[in-house]
Design a protein around this motif. Structure first.
Motif, PDB file in Angstrom:
ATOM      1  N   ASP A 109     -55.272 -47.374  -1.224  1.00 20.90           N
ATOM      2  CA  ASP A 109     -54.235 -47.742  -0.264  1.00 20.90           C
ATOM      3  C   ASP A 109     -53.840 -49.203  -0.485  1.00 20.90           C
ATOM      4  N   ILE A 110     -52.578 -49.410  -0.870  1.00 27.36           N
ATOM      5  CA  ILE A 110     -52.126 -50.771  -1.169  1.00 27.36           C
ATOM      6  C   ILE A 110     -51.349 -51.390  -0.013  1.00 27.36           C
ATOM      7  N   SER A 111     -51.203 -50.661   1.084  1.00 24.73           N
ATOM      8  CA  SER A 111     -50.326 -51.107   2.170  1.00 24.73           C
ATOM      9  C   SER A 111     -50.826 -52.381   2.862  1.00 24.73           C
ATOM     10  N   GLU A 112     -52.134 -52.652   2.832  1.00 21.94           N
ATOM     11  CA  GLU A 112     -52.667 -53.826   3.522  1.00 21.94           C
ATOM     12  C   GLU A 112     -53.050 -54.948   2.561  1.00 21.94           C
ATOM     13  N   LEU A 113     -52.698 -54.798   1.293  1.00 20.47           N
ATOM     14  CA  LEU A 113     -53.017 -55.845   0.319  1.00 20.47           C
ATOM     15  C   LEU A 113     -51.970 -56.948   0.360  1.00 20.47           C
ATOM     16  N   GLU A 114     -52.432 -58.179   0.402  1.00 20.98           N
ATOM     17  CA  GLU A 114     -51.523 -59.320   0.450  1.00 20.98           C
ATOM     18  C   GLU A 114     -51.162 -59.783  -0.960  1.00 20.98           C
ATOM     19  N   ILE A 115     -50.107 -60.581  -1.047  1.00 15.50           N
ATOM     20  CA  ILE A 115     -49.694 -61.148  -2.334  1.00 15.50           C
ATOM     21  C   ILE A 115     -50.822 -62.002  -2.903  1.00 15.50           C
ATOM     22  N   ASP A 116     -51.056 -61.898  -4.196  1.00 18.65           N
ATOM     23  CA  ASP A 116     -52.110 -62.598  -4.945  1.00 18.65           C
ATOM     24  C   ASP A 116     -53.494 -61.958  -4.779  1.00 18.65           C
ATOM     25  N   SER A 117     -53.566 -60.838  -4.054  1.00 17.62           N
ATOM     26  CA  SER A 117     -54.862 -60.163  -3.929  1.00 17.62           C
ATOM     27  C   SER A 117     -55.120 -59.289  -5.149  1.00 17.62           C
ATOM     28  N   GLN A 118     -56.398 -59.036  -5.427  1.00 17.01           N
ATOM     29  CA  GLN A 118     -56.818 -58.215  -6.552  1.00 17.01           C
ATOM     30  C   GLN A 118     -57.752 -57.112  -6.068  1.00 17.01           C
ATOM     31  N   VAL A 119     -57.746 -56.006  -6.797  1.00 13.01           N
ATOM     32  CA  VAL A 119     -58.682 -54.911  -6.529  1.00 13.01           C
ATOM     33  C   VAL A 119     -59.482 -54.649  -7.801  1.00 13.01           C
ATOM     34  N   LEU A 120     -60.805 -54.772  -7.691  1.00 12.11           N
ATOM     35  CA  LEU A 120     -61.693 -54.478  -8.803  1.00 12.11           C
ATOM     36  C   LEU A 120     -62.277 -53.085  -8.640  1.00 12.11           C
ATOM     37  N   ALA A 121     -62.910 -52.585  -9.693  1.00 15.38           N
ATOM     38  CA  ALA A 121     -63.492 -51.244  -9.635  1.00 15.38           C
ATOM     39  C   ALA A 121     -64.474 -51.105  -8.474  1.00 15.38           C
ATOM     40  N   LYS A 122     -65.247 -52.168  -8.219  1.00 12.26           N
ATOM     41  CA  LYS A 122     -66.249 -52.104  -7.149  1.00 12.26           C
ATOM     42  C   LYS A 122     -65.616 -52.045  -5.757  1.00 12.26           C
ATOM     43  N   ASP A 123     -64.320 -52.358  -5.661  1.00 13.51           N
ATOM     44  CA  ASP A 123     -63.628 -52.328  -4.371  1.00 13.51           C
ATOM     45  C   ASP A 123     -63.074 -50.952  -4.024  1.00 13.51           C
ATOM     46  N   LEU A 124     -63.059 -50.041  -4.995  1.00 15.91           N
ATOM     47  CA  LEU A 124     -62.509 -48.705  -4.756  1.00 15.91           C
ATOM     48  C   LEU A 124     -63.382 -47.906  -3.798  1.00 15.91           C
ATOM     49  N   LYS A 125     -62.737 -47.141  -2.942  1.00 19.28           N
ATOM     50  CA  LYS A 125     -63.463 -46.210  -2.065  1.00 19.28           C
ATOM     51  C   LYS A 125     -63.505 -44.850  -2.761  1.00 19.28           C
ATOM     52  N   LEU A 126     -64.637 -44.549  -3.358  1.00 18.97           N
ATOM     53  CA  LEU A 126     -64.757 -43.320  -4.137  1.00 18.97           C
ATOM     54  C   LEU A 126     -64.936 -42.113  -3.227  1.00 18.97           C
ATOM     55  N   PRO A 127     -64.458 -40.949  -3.672  1.00 19.03           N
ATOM     56  CA  PRO A 127     -64.645 -39.725  -2.893  1.00 19.03           C
ATOM     57  C   PRO A 127     -66.125 -39.419  -2.709  1.00 19.03           C
TER      58      PRO A 127
END
Length: 206
Positions: free
Chosen positions: A141-159
């Protein structure tokens, strides 16, 4: 996950000529391997296989084999680079309850923040899951990500039931400032290239 039953036939002829004859008959050459067994060369109905492979990591129940039905996952799918038809498929034998490592697509949901631009660097991620319970994708879900934010693999919510099998610091995506344009830099680079080419032309003329 999706499970598809498909009938196989033993394949006794090999080589490019035999493979072409198999495809002309509407079938796809395949190899079934794993669990320390000798590879089994088979052919599968082309249309049914094509439909099945539209689902990522589809679980195939291969019927028509001498030792009964086998469960398998597609591991390597070769397609004609121009026409796109299936040329060959490698299938990995699996068992119920067995854990396997697969690539799951990262599916983006939600809208990017106003003024933001998504720069996705990884469209798939390696996870470990039970062979018969492989999720179809990982939602982000990218709707709450702010400008300049990053998502790494460890940040993913896995099934549920899936664990990360990739480097946890792999960059999945970042949110860039859409108002920051790289056009001036691109234009300057293009002008430098043009000037260089013009200089070479003058030198050649002399």
């Amino acid at each position: 996950m999706s499970e598809v039953r498909i009938a196989a036939e033993p394949r006794t002829e090999f080589g490019k000529g035999a493979a072409r004859r198999t495809r002309r008959a509407g079938k796809v050459p395949a190899v079934l391997y794993g669990h320390g067994t000798d590879p089994q060369h088979i052919s599968l109905p082309g249309h049914a296989l094509m439909l099945a492979l539209k689902t990522p990591n589809v679980l195939l129940t291969i019927e028509g084999l001498g030792n009964g039905a086998e469960l398998a996952l597609p591991k390597d799918v070769q397609r004609d680079p121009i026409k796109g038809f299936l040329e060959h498929v490698d299938l990995l034998l699996v068992k119920r309850g067995e854990k396997v490592v697969v690539e799951l697509p990262v599916q983006l949901v939600g809208d990017v923040v106003p003024g933001g631009q998504v720069a996705q660097t990884a469209v798939e991620i390696s996870v470990e899951a039970e062979a018969t319970q492989i999720p179809e994708s990982v939602e982000l879900d990218i709707s709450e990500l702010e400008i300049d934010s990053q998502v790494l693999a460890k940040d993913l919510k896995l099934p549920s039931g899936a664990t990360l099998a990739a480097d946890e610091d792999i960059l999945i995506l970042q949110i860039l400032d859409a108002s920051v344009s790289t056009e001036p830099e691109a234009e300057a680079e293009a002008e430098a290239v043009a000037e260089g080419a013009e200089g070479e032309g003058e030198g050649a003329a002399e």
